[in-house]
Design an enzyme around this catalytic site. Sequence first.
Site, short mmCIF file in Angstrom:
data_model
loop_
_atom_site.label_atom_id
_atom_site.label_comp_id
_atom_site.label_asym_id
_atom_site.label_seq_id
_atom_site.Cartn_x
_atom_site.Cartn_y
_atom_site.Cartn_z
N ASP A 317 -15.79 -0.63 -7.13
CA ASP A 317 -17.05 -0.28 -6.47
C ASP A 317 -17.74 -1.58 -6.07
O ASP A 317 -17.45 -2.64 -6.64
CB ASP A 317 -17.93 0.53 -7.42
N HIS A 318 -18.63 -1.50 -5.11
CA HIS A 318 -19.43 -2.66 -4.74
C HIS A 318 -20.68 -2.70 -5.62
O HIS A 318 -21.53 -1.81 -5.54
CB HIS A 318 -19.85 -2.59 -3.26
N TRP A 467 -22.46 2.75 -4.24
CA TRP A 467 -21.86 4.09 -4.20
C TRP A 467 -20.62 4.09 -3.31
O TRP A 467 -20.40 5.00 -2.51
CB TRP A 467 -22.88 5.13 -3.74
N HIS A 468 -19.78 3.06 -3.48
CA HIS A 468 -18.54 2.93 -2.70
C HIS A 468 -17.32 3.03 -3.62
O HIS A 468 -16.41 2.23 -3.54
CB HIS A 468 -18.52 1.58 -1.98
N GLN A 469 -17.28 4.04 -4.46
CA GLN A 469 -16.17 4.15 -5.42
C GLN A 469 -14.85 4.34 -4.68
O GLN A 469 -14.77 5.12 -3.72
CB GLN A 469 -16.44 5.29 -6.38
#
Length: 543
Positions: A317-318, A467-469
Amino acid sequence: MKLNTHEKNASGNSAMPQRAVGDVFDFIVCGAGSSGSVVAARLAEDGNASVLLLEAGGDDAAETVTNPAQWPLNLGSSRDWGFVGQPAPGLNGRRLPLSMGKGLGGGSSINVMVWARGHKGDWDHFAAEAGDDAWGYQSILGYYRRIEDWRGAPDPVRRGVGGPAYVAQPQSPQPVAEALLSAASAIGIPVYDTPNGDMMESPGGASIAELRIRDGKRESVFGSYVRPLLSRPNLTVLTEAMVTRLIFEGKRVIGVEVRADGHRRQFTARCETVLSLGAINTPKVLMQSGIGPEEELQSHGIPVVQHLPGVGRNHQDHLAFGCTWAYRKPEGVGGGGCEAKLYWKSASHLAQPDILQCQLEFAVPSPIETGLETPEHGWTMFTGLAQPKSRGRLRLSGPNPEDPLLIEPNSLSEPEDMAAALAAVELCRELGNSDAFTPLVTGEAAPGARDKSGMIDFIRRSAVTYWHQSCTAKMGRDSMSVVDNELKVYGIDGLRIADSSIIPRITTGNTMAPCVVIGERAADLIRTKHGLTDMSGGIARSI
């Protein structure tokens, strides 16, 4: 399980046709997000193929979806899966909220609408991992030319015109966005006309963001791809229908089981089933169906169909850290509040940017653990890790669909990530405290000047995610890979995965645009396999 009518809903969106739904389709696509919507639409373009698109969430009729300024109101709502990570030692035991879109459009219906294509180095890395140049940057440029309806300066090599995805920059960016570009230029960071042209082939730079906003309204991927096809009799879209497990004949997937309205129902796919449920629910359905790490499945009494130890591993994630400044006076907010982006390197020897900065034109409260006050009016730079080295994992808590998945982000567990985080925050402070912002701000609210120990403490206490899983069912050729270069699940027939879980490492920048590429690539592979009409309008065989 709901079927909408032809009537216009509150958002003006044309909804689904009401008709009886059978049990057998040629293709079943699970998940109506940024990849699944693309797969379903591209397969349904061939009128000979019957397509079922299943979505666990509801429709996209809310004002919070269509109004770009209201996206934060979706977080924690029924449109958010509301995942929460397990306590992370690297975050002083904090648990990260891990929002993910639930409903038609998935994340593209609740996100900040930023269009970021991924760096050239990302795609070339994917091609090397997959052993397939079709995943390389030159090939992917062809997909972006197909996808985009770009409303900026012509660039026939890199940009597309007339595609389904409207992409544009804000016509009149707010002064705070222009100030970021001036500040970047003053310290030697190149400023580009767009972030998705040659900037994504370079060591980094700053630019006005590209957004999926048309005439002041959000454009979700579902809206761009699926909605124009809803009147077609060969496309069926079901909302509030949660996929709970795969159905097998031996090692071939022949359909899915769905939970809707308190009942279970099974649907059969004559040709293929595609999982596009995202980097959390895709591995969950795989594992609860018997595909995953053998020991973990057996510990929950799940019969093993295929031992794949990489399912649920490699979670990425970021991570971001909010640096905030107080305005001298209230300033306007443009679009969804993110009109400027910056990518840069924390160390000169790196091959591509590892720092990601997304400027928000409002003050975002720091996590309570920081003890910092948020100004009433201000702006926040989410500065973070574009290429984190830490890797997390997902574990089952039980064998049933209602048993939650245990998400262990393992954030900041690798020392390289803390080094990059320190560099990212210091770069952000240098930019925000520069002369370019002096007319707009009174001073820095977070984190403020600190020694190295204090800054590390701020980073651990303030970290949130973009929220970039991603990456939990990765594509590749090693023992931890879950899908091959054609997105087929190893050892299983009739099943592909098309979502952010398949990328070997997280892309540089927001993940919506890469997910659209993944959907397009999956659709091409499936069409070729089954002889469906291609984009050039070739003749299709009967299935």
